[in-house]
Enzyme design. Structure first.
Site, PDB file in Angstrom:
ATOM      1  N   GLU A   1      19.866  16.748  15.244  1.00 27.81           N
ATOM      2  CA  GLU A   1      19.964  15.369  14.769  1.00 27.81           C
ATOM      3  C   GLU A   1      19.188  15.230  13.470  1.00 27.81           C
ATOM      4  OE1 GLU A   1      18.517  12.755  17.862  1.00 27.81           O
ATOM      5  OE2 GLU A   1      19.432  14.089  19.335  1.00 27.81           O
TER       6      GLU A   1
ATOM      7  N   LYS B   1      16.392  13.672  11.189  1.00 29.87           N
ATOM      8  CA  LYS B   1      15.088  13.078  11.502  1.00 29.87           C
ATOM      9  C   LYS B   1      14.900  11.882  10.576  1.00 29.87           C
ATOM     10  CE  LYS B   1      10.316  14.356  12.450  1.00 29.87           C
ATOM     11  NZ  LYS B   1       9.577  13.327  11.706  1.00 29.87           N
TER      12      LYS B   1
ATOM     13  N   ASP C   1      13.514   8.716   8.740  1.00 31.25           N
ATOM     14  CA  ASP C   1      12.174   8.419   8.260  1.00 31.25           C
ATOM     15  C   ASP C   1      11.916   6.922   8.376  1.00 31.25           C
ATOM     16  OD1 ASP C   1       9.721   8.892   7.280  1.00 31.25           O
ATOM     17  OD2 ASP C   1      10.340   9.176   5.202  1.00 31.25           O
TER      18      ASP C   1
ATOM     19  N   TYR D   1      17.993   7.646  19.896  1.00 26.48           N
ATOM     20  CA  TYR D   1      18.137   9.085  20.101  1.00 26.48           C
ATOM     21  C   TYR D   1      17.523   9.642  21.380  1.00 26.48           C
ATOM     22  CZ  TYR D   1      13.746   8.661  17.484  1.00 26.48           C
ATOM     23  OH  TYR D   1      12.519   8.287  17.039  1.00 26.48           O
TER      24      TYR D   1
ATOM     25  N   LYS E   1      11.025  20.135   8.965  1.00 25.63           N
ATOM     26  CA  LYS E   1      10.846  19.121   7.929  1.00 25.63           C
ATOM     27  C   LYS E   1      11.214  19.669   6.566  1.00 25.63           C
ATOM     28  CE  LYS E   1       7.365  16.185   9.979  1.00 25.63           C
ATOM     29  NZ  LYS E   1       6.246  15.339   9.593  1.00 25.63           N
TER      30      LYS E   1
ATOM     31  N   CYS F   1      -7.164  -6.792 -21.605  1.00 28.08           N
ATOM     32  CA  CYS F   1      -5.703  -6.718 -21.584  1.00 28.08           C
ATOM     33  C   CYS F   1      -5.200  -5.907 -22.775  1.00 28.08           C
ATOM     34  CB  CYS F   1      -5.113  -8.122 -21.618  1.00 28.08           C
ATOM     35  SG  CYS F   1      -3.317  -8.115 -21.731  1.00 28.08           S
TER      36      CYS F   1
ATOM     37  N   CYS G   1      -3.303  -8.532 -25.145  1.00 31.73           N
ATOM     38  CA  CYS G   1      -3.920  -9.699 -25.791  1.00 31.73           C
ATOM     39  C   CYS G   1      -5.444  -9.643 -25.801  1.00 31.73           C
ATOM     40  CB  CYS G   1      -3.446 -10.986 -25.121  1.00 31.73           C
ATOM     41  SG  CYS G   1      -4.188 -11.234 -23.504  1.00 31.73           S
TER      42      CYS G   1
ATOM     43  N   CYS H   1      -4.307 -10.082 -16.111  1.00 29.87           N
ATOM     44  CA  CYS H   1      -4.709 -10.717 -17.357  1.00 29.87           C
ATOM     45  C   CYS H   1      -4.589 -12.216 -17.131  1.00 29.87           C
ATOM     46  CB  CYS H   1      -3.800 -10.289 -18.500  1.00 29.87           C
ATOM     47  SG  CYS H   1      -4.000 -11.355 -19.939  1.00 29.87           S
TER      48      CYS H   1
ATOM     49  N   CYS I   1      -0.711 -14.596 -23.627  1.00 29.59           N
ATOM     50  CA  CYS I   1      -0.444 -13.166 -23.516  1.00 29.59           C
ATOM     51  C   CYS I   1       1.064 -12.922 -23.663  1.00 29.59           C
ATOM     52  CB  CYS I   1      -0.962 -12.678 -22.161  1.00 29.59           C
ATOM     53  SG  CYS I   1      -0.826 -10.904 -21.933  1.00 29.59           S
TER      54      CYS I   1
END
Ligand code: AMP
Ligand code: ZN
Length: 672
Positions: free
Chosen positions: A113, A115, A117, A225, A314, A408, A411, A426, A432
């Site tokens: 099957e 796997k 995630d 499953y 895996k 920033c 600015c 910021c 800005c």
């Protein structure tokens, strides 16, 4: 290795693995790849085998992993939810096959099957009804998340066929399809909310929400499953048969499942899916191989942690090494600063990668990243690849850690960090440039004012030419045609087109305008709720914190942000101007579409969440058939339409007043 060295290494690995487990299970935000994690776990296992004196009963090697949270009731699993032993190598898989053969001989089959995630879930059904859904937790006990799971359309609340045991448990994996993940995650980014790194984290975060109606809004799926029941062996002789049966009972079983008669067939299946997995709409991280026959499974039995009759192979997440050049700092519409790594272009999972996400300052510090470093870049379910770590063997010792900017980059305003948040902001909203431009771009966007003939680039160009400073300026453009015509690439025709688009946007309903303002955390859904509740901008502007928080599903964080927005005099002046330009700052009462009159004169209250309908849809249905909605339960009420998760006080009240409690299906029957 001397025992002293081993002891030291065991302690270090244990601490490290515990931290990763915490990030994975509690924060749902891992900072290490599965592969690296498993390598470290194996190293620890080896050391503990060689030096059993250092084996701590609390070692991460002795745990299945735990995600139990305080907010849900803890439930003990009837059958423990074990982990699977796993491997990344063909050789270890062949060793597994040899072990199996030694125990049960040569006459058996494997089921292969995918796997998935996601996050594993255990569902209990009694007489064909979903009774309980529990997360894996630490394998022995998990969180009761039944109410949330009931909202998942792919999980039947009631089975349709017969032939199932009176009581059984079925296990599977809850996950989110990648396109849905990308759509919803983009929405979150737009709304200034925390983005999820991948579909698994999104699914895991969703199942742990307190608010089931929010869960219902997020499209989750679930592949089943494993079937467990006391009389399982009488019903089926093997796993494959049980899979076919549960499919016929109405469960979602993945079609990419195969029966294999040899380990070579298993390996062919693995190779095939290593390529084809990229074409699936969901993420898988490997293949699960199970001995098919129940009798043979019993012969093989279990270790303390996992069944001996199954193993997972895996896939390695695709990872490459490349040179890290520098960090760019991007400032978004809400002022959030995102660091992005600029990389030497490299081919990864079929695309050329030049940039990778670094999330925030903590992440840069954790990686101890330095310019010129050779880094590992990985692409999992994420949209943008991620820097996983630095190859320390290739580090130039003369380098220095990266200093996160205090001001920033756009600015020069000093950056701030909100309490409990990792991201820098910021605060210079009005001055800005990327924030100013970003807000206007959000305003004209397709889901907001949807202004035809105007795009992100138009906004940028006009801003640079001093034509636009804030959203109200958009409606002043029609008086600046002489300037517009002087700009490059703007013909009379495109100007006319754009001005018509701007004019037409004045018809956009209040909820769209509210969303377009770009108030932090006010996405499309929240805007719709606020508009429906407060009806016009003046009422909303004047609303108290309690009034805002009393709106169904609006919490403290959103209320805070709304209050902050309207407390700002600049915003209030802008709204006044928008009103004068003729934008819809109040709800226009929608004419109800007339569908029939079966419910004429009857009154209704809706409560809870429904599998097939949103509350808005049910309201439209009731009003369309001449029914009337009441705001609370009283003696005047004819029907209470109840879904899942209705408050117990409502039920008690309705029962006391002898008011019929009906389901959405009953309602459909009334108007059929
Ligand atoms: P691990 O977490 O690596 O020990 O792997 C075990 C987990 O894989 C199980 O708890 C399930 O959540 C997950 N899993 C995903 N797909 C399957 C599948 N087809 N069969 C069994 N387990 C699966
Ligand atoms: Zn700035």
């Amino acid at each position: 290795m001397s025992p002293a060295e081993a002891a030291e290494r065991v302690v270090a690995l244990t601490a490290e693995l515990n931290e990763y487990n915490y990030q994975y299970y509690v924060l749902a935000n891992p900072s290490i790849s599965d592969y690296d994690f498993d390598q470290k776990l194996k190293e620890l296992e080896n050391l503990e085998r060689l030096f059993p004196q250092f084996l701590d009963p609390d070692s991460p090697t002795q745990k299945v992993g735990g995600d139990i949270t305080q907010r849900f009731t803890t439930v003990r699993h009837r059958w423990p939810m074990l982990s699977l032993s796993n491997t990344y190598s063909e050789q270890e898989l062949r060793d597994f096959d040899v072990r199996v053969r030694k125990a049960i001989g040569d006459d058996f089959e494997y089921v292969c099957e995918l796997k998935f995630d996601g996050l594993s879930i255990s569902l209990t059904y009694e007489n064909g009804l979903l009774k309980q859904a529990v997360t894996r937790g630490d394998g022995v006990q998990g969180d009761d998340v039944t109410t949330n799971v009931r909202t998942i359309k792919k999980i039947p609340n009631r089975l349709r066929t017969n032939g199932y045991p009176d009581l059984f448990e079925i296990r599977g994996e809850i996950f989110m399809h990648r396109p849905a993940f990308q759509r919803l995650n983009n929405e979150r980014i737009e709304n200034g909310e925390m983005a999820y790194a991948n579909p698994r984290n999104f699914a895991a975060g969703t199942i742990k929400l307190q608010d089931s109606s929010e869960v219902a809004r997020r499209p989750l799926d679930c592949f089943l499953y494993f079937l467990y029941s006391d009389n399982r062996n009488r019903l089926f002789s093997n796993h494959w048969e049980s899979l076919m049966a549960v499919k016929s009972w109405g469960f979602h079983v993945c079609e990419h499942t195969a029966l294999c008669s040899s380990i070579d067939e298993v390996l062919a299946f693995i190779t095939k899916w290593d390529k084809e997995r990229h074409e699936l709409s969901y993420d898988i991280d490997g293949i699960v191989i199970k001995v098919n026959d129940y009798g043979q499974q019993e012969e093989l039995g279990f270790t303390a942690k996992s069944p001996r009759w199954a193993i997972s192979y895996k896939y390695k997440a695709e990872q490459v090494e490349t040179i890290f050049h520098s960090v760019s700092y991007q400032v978004g519409r809400t002022g959030a600063v995102t660091p992005v790594a600029n990389l030497e272009p490299v081919l990864l999972a079929g695309t050329t990668v030049k940039r990778a996400s670094l999330h925030n300052a903590n992440e840069i510090a954790r990686l101890d990243l330095r310019e010129g470093d050779t880094v590992f870049v990985e692409k999992g379910g994420e949209i943008i690849p991620k820097v996983m770590g630095v190859n320390m063997l290739k580090r130039n010792p003369d380098t220095h850690p990266i200093v996160y900017p205090s001001n920033c980059p756009e600015c020069d305003t000093p950056l701030i960090r909100k309490e409990g948040e990792a991201v820098h902001y910021c605060p210079n909203e009005e001055g800005c440039p990327p924030q100013i431009v970003g807000r206007m771009q959000h305003f004209i966007g397709r889901k907001a004012m949807d202004i035809e003939g105007m795009g992100d680039e138009t906004i940028e160009t006009f801003y640079r030419h001093g034509l636009l400073h804030n959203i109200t300026d958009i409606y002043k453009l029609k008086d600046q045609q002489d300037v517009l015509i002087g700009l490059d690439r703007f013909g009379q025709k495109s100007i006319d087109n754009m001005l018509t688009g701007i004019e037409k946007s004045k018809e956009k309903p209040f909820e769209k305008v509210l969303f377009a303002l770009g108030i932090r955390y006010v996405g499309e859904t929240v805007a719709r709720k606020l508009a429906a509740h407060f009806k016009d901008i003046d009422t909303l502007t004047a609303a108290s914190r309690t009034a805002i928080e009393s709106v169904h599903e609006i919490g403290e964080r959103i209320a805070e942000s709304v209050l902050e927005y309207f407390a700002n005099t600049t915003h209030r002046e802008q709204l006044e101007q928008l009103k004068q330009y003729g934008l819809q700052l109040a709800l226009v009462e929608q004419k109800v579409e007339r569908l029939g009159d079966r419910l004429q004169g009857k009154t209704f209250v809706i409560s809870g969440v429904f599998e097939q309908f949103s509350r808005e849809e049910l309201t439209a249905l009731i009003e369309g058939h001449g029914g009337k909605m009441l705001s609370s339960i009283s003696a005047k009420l004819d029907y209470l339409v109840a879904g899942d998760k209705m408050g117990p006080s409502k039920r008690t009240k309705a029962e006391k007043l002898n008011i019929p409690i009906i389901s959405d299906q009953d309602l459909l029957d009334m108007i059929a």
